[in-house]
Scaffold this active site. Structure first.
Site, PDB file in Angstrom:
ATOM      1  N   ARG A   1      53.577 -15.114  21.899  1.00 12.69           N
ATOM      2  CA  ARG A   1      53.815 -15.597  20.536  1.00 12.69           C
ATOM      3  C   ARG A   1      54.826 -16.742  20.468  1.00 12.69           C
ATOM      4  O   ARG A   1      55.754 -16.813  21.273  1.00 12.69           O
ATOM      5  CB  ARG A   1      54.305 -14.437  19.666  1.00 12.69           C
TER       6      ARG A   1
ATOM      7  N   HIS B   1      48.604 -16.665  21.903  1.00 13.31           N
ATOM      8  CA  HIS B   1      47.626 -16.876  22.980  1.00 13.31           C
ATOM      9  C   HIS B   1      46.776 -18.146  22.822  1.00 13.31           C
ATOM     10  O   HIS B   1      45.554 -18.116  23.020  1.00 13.31           O
ATOM     11  CB  HIS B   1      46.690 -15.662  23.072  1.00 13.31           C
TER      12      HIS B   1
ATOM     13  N   HIS C   1      44.467 -12.133  31.073  1.00 12.99           N
ATOM     14  CA  HIS C   1      44.627 -10.992  30.170  1.00 12.99           C
ATOM     15  C   HIS C   1      43.717  -9.812  30.542  1.00 12.99           C
ATOM     16  O   HIS C   1      43.175  -9.130  29.667  1.00 12.99           O
ATOM     17  CB  HIS C   1      44.363 -11.444  28.732  1.00 12.99           C
TER      18      HIS C   1
ATOM     19  N   ASP D   1      54.600  -3.412  24.669  1.00 14.94           N
ATOM     20  CA  ASP D   1      54.011  -4.738  24.466  1.00 14.94           C
ATOM     21  C   ASP D   1      55.154  -5.722  24.714  1.00 14.94           C
ATOM     22  O   ASP D   1      55.425  -6.586  23.892  1.00 14.94           O
ATOM     23  CB  ASP D   1      53.460  -4.846  23.034  1.00 14.94           C
TER      24      ASP D   1
ATOM     25  N   GLU E   1      50.570  -9.201  32.211  1.00 16.32           N
ATOM     26  CA  GLU E   1      50.426 -10.625  31.923  1.00 16.32           C
ATOM     27  C   GLU E   1      51.577 -11.404  32.552  1.00 16.32           C
ATOM     28  O   GLU E   1      52.629 -11.559  31.946  1.00 16.32           O
ATOM     29  CB  GLU E   1      50.372 -10.852  30.415  1.00 16.32           C
TER      30      GLU E   1
HETATM   31  C1  FUC Z   1      48.866  -8.735  24.202  1.00 17.73           C
HETATM   32  C2  FUC Z   1      49.902  -8.452  23.192  1.00 17.73           C
HETATM   33  C3  FUC Z   1      49.562  -8.700  21.808  1.00 17.73           C
HETATM   34  C4  FUC Z   1      48.113  -8.596  21.407  1.00 17.73           C
HETATM   35  C5  FUC Z   1      47.170  -9.043  22.496  1.00 17.73           C
HETATM   36  C6  FUC Z   1      45.752  -8.674  22.279  1.00 17.73           C
HETATM   37  O1  FUC Z   1      49.126  -9.873  24.939  1.00 17.73           O
HETATM   38  O2  FUC Z   1      51.141  -9.042  23.481  1.00 17.73           O
HETATM   39  O3  FUC Z   1      50.374  -7.963  20.945  1.00 17.73           O
HETATM   40  O4  FUC Z   1      47.814  -7.345  20.930  1.00 17.73           O
HETATM   41  O5  FUC Z   1      47.543  -8.685  23.747  1.00 17.73           O
END
Ligand code: FUC
Length: 350
Positions: free
Chosen positions: A80, A105, A180, A254, A315
């Site tokens: 973010r 993202h 991701h 998270d 990530e």
């Molecule tokens: C992750 C989280 C976010 C979001 C995303 C789909 O990277 O940091 O909160 O939900 O995935």
């Protein structure tokens, strides 16, 4: 090494190609030129039985609506940015605000949802799927014409995937990328990840506010047991803990964790029942641990009803919203400078 190619759809006047790379041991990775998405990874358990260890769909159409970014390449900015604004030098930039007023993202047309050029590079020892993309100046609000390359590298003699990222912009810009994928080592999502054991070489994590933005405070895990993964712990306790940080994340993690420099593998994930183990080595300074707190249904993933905690993301990246916090490592990429980053995922059994 065996590489198969199959056209599975069409988007923006381009063919969508699914690549499946398999080594002599049966280890197999499938990915496509839409969002460089990893759709499947087949890994042996302790008895040699192959199982898929990442969340993904069966058809290309399902990926056109992929709100949880299953398997995707994420950029130009992973994580973010507060209200989607930042300043570089004297210039204020406004990028896409696609998540409750914040940037997330890379925006709706981020790297995860565009068609990349792709080609296969292959020799006896390894196979590489190379993806390239030209992101024009101002795409989703980011400055600079940016040329990106992402390589998925598989070796014949080890169950290992290396992702290498490189990029160059003609203007000073921000660049922070990640993959991701949601891992679930049970194989074909037999169980949730709640009893997976996670070990991370991280002495500090970043405290978040209610909007899931870093407050700027670095918390020592010495003072916060639930966030201390240095000697391994499972995820389950965080889902019921009365801890303000896990509660605001939707009863789980998270959170960005700062990786101790020079301590590799930075991360290990193990599933005792299947015997599968994953080691992650990275050049990145941080990892966002997202435990799939919000991935639940109603929808299905390869015939399995989606539920929260069905996979977890590791990530590897730079810290989110780093432009606002000078004590975080910077995501500023100077004009004409080369960006380079590499993360290796190695699977074994125990
Ligand atoms: C992750 C989280 C976010 C979001 C995303 C789909 O990277 O940091 O909160 O939900 O995935």
């Amino acid at each position: 090494m065996e590489v198969r190619e199959q056209v599975v759809g069409r988007k923006d006047n381009e063919d969508i190609t699914l690549y499946t790379v398999k080594n002599d041991q049966g280890f197999q990775v499938s990915c496509m030129n839409y969002g460089c998405i990893i759709t499947e990874m087949l890994v042996p358990d302790r008895d040699g039985k192959l199982g898929n260890v990442v969340l993904g769909f069966d058809t290309f159409d399902e990926y056109e609506n992929n709100p949880h970014y299953f398997g995707a390449m994420v950029g130009r900015f992973a994580g973010r940015i507060k209200e989607g604004t930042f300043t570089i030098g004297e210039t204020v930039y406004q990028v896409a605000q696609n998540s409750n007023g914040q940037h997330l993202h890379g925006g709706p047309k981020g790297f995860h949802s565009v068609v990349w050029n792709s080609k296969v590079i292959k020799n006896e020892e390894e196979a590489i799927i190379e993806f390239t993309y030209f992101s024009p100046d101002s795409e989703e609000g980011f400055p600079g014409n940016l040329s990106m390359a992402v390589r998925y590298i598989l070796k014949n003699d080890s169950n290992q995937l290396t992702i290498s990222y490189s990029g160059k912009s003609d203007k000073t810009t921000l660049l922070n990328v990640t993959n991701h994928s949601y891992f679930n080592l049970s194989g074909n999502f037999k169980r949730t990840i709640l009893d997976h054991e996670l070990t991370m070489n991280s002495d500090q994590y970043l405290e978040l506010d209610k909007a899931l933005l870093p407050t700027g405070t670095l918390v020592s895990v010495d003072e916060d047991e639930l966030f201390d993964f240095r000697n391994g712990r499972s995820i389950r306790a965080a889902t019921t803990a009365e801890h303000p940080q896990t509660e605001l994340a939707g009863n789980g993690y998270d959170h960005p964790f700062l990786l101790n420099s020079g301590e590799q593998p930075a991360i290990e994930l193990a599933d005792r029942e299947s015997g599968r183990k994953l080691r992650v080595e990275t050049t990145e300074p941080a990892v966002v641990l997202y435990t799939g707190n919000g991935v639940g249904g109603p929808y299905s993933i390869k015939g399995t009803e989606a539920q929260d905690y069905l996979g977890l993301c590791l990530e590897t990246q730079g810290p989110p919203d780093s432009v606002r916090h000078p004590h975080f490592s910077s995501a500023v990429l100077n004009a004409d400078e080369e960006f380079k980053s590499e993360t290796t995922y190695s699977f074994s059994s125990m």
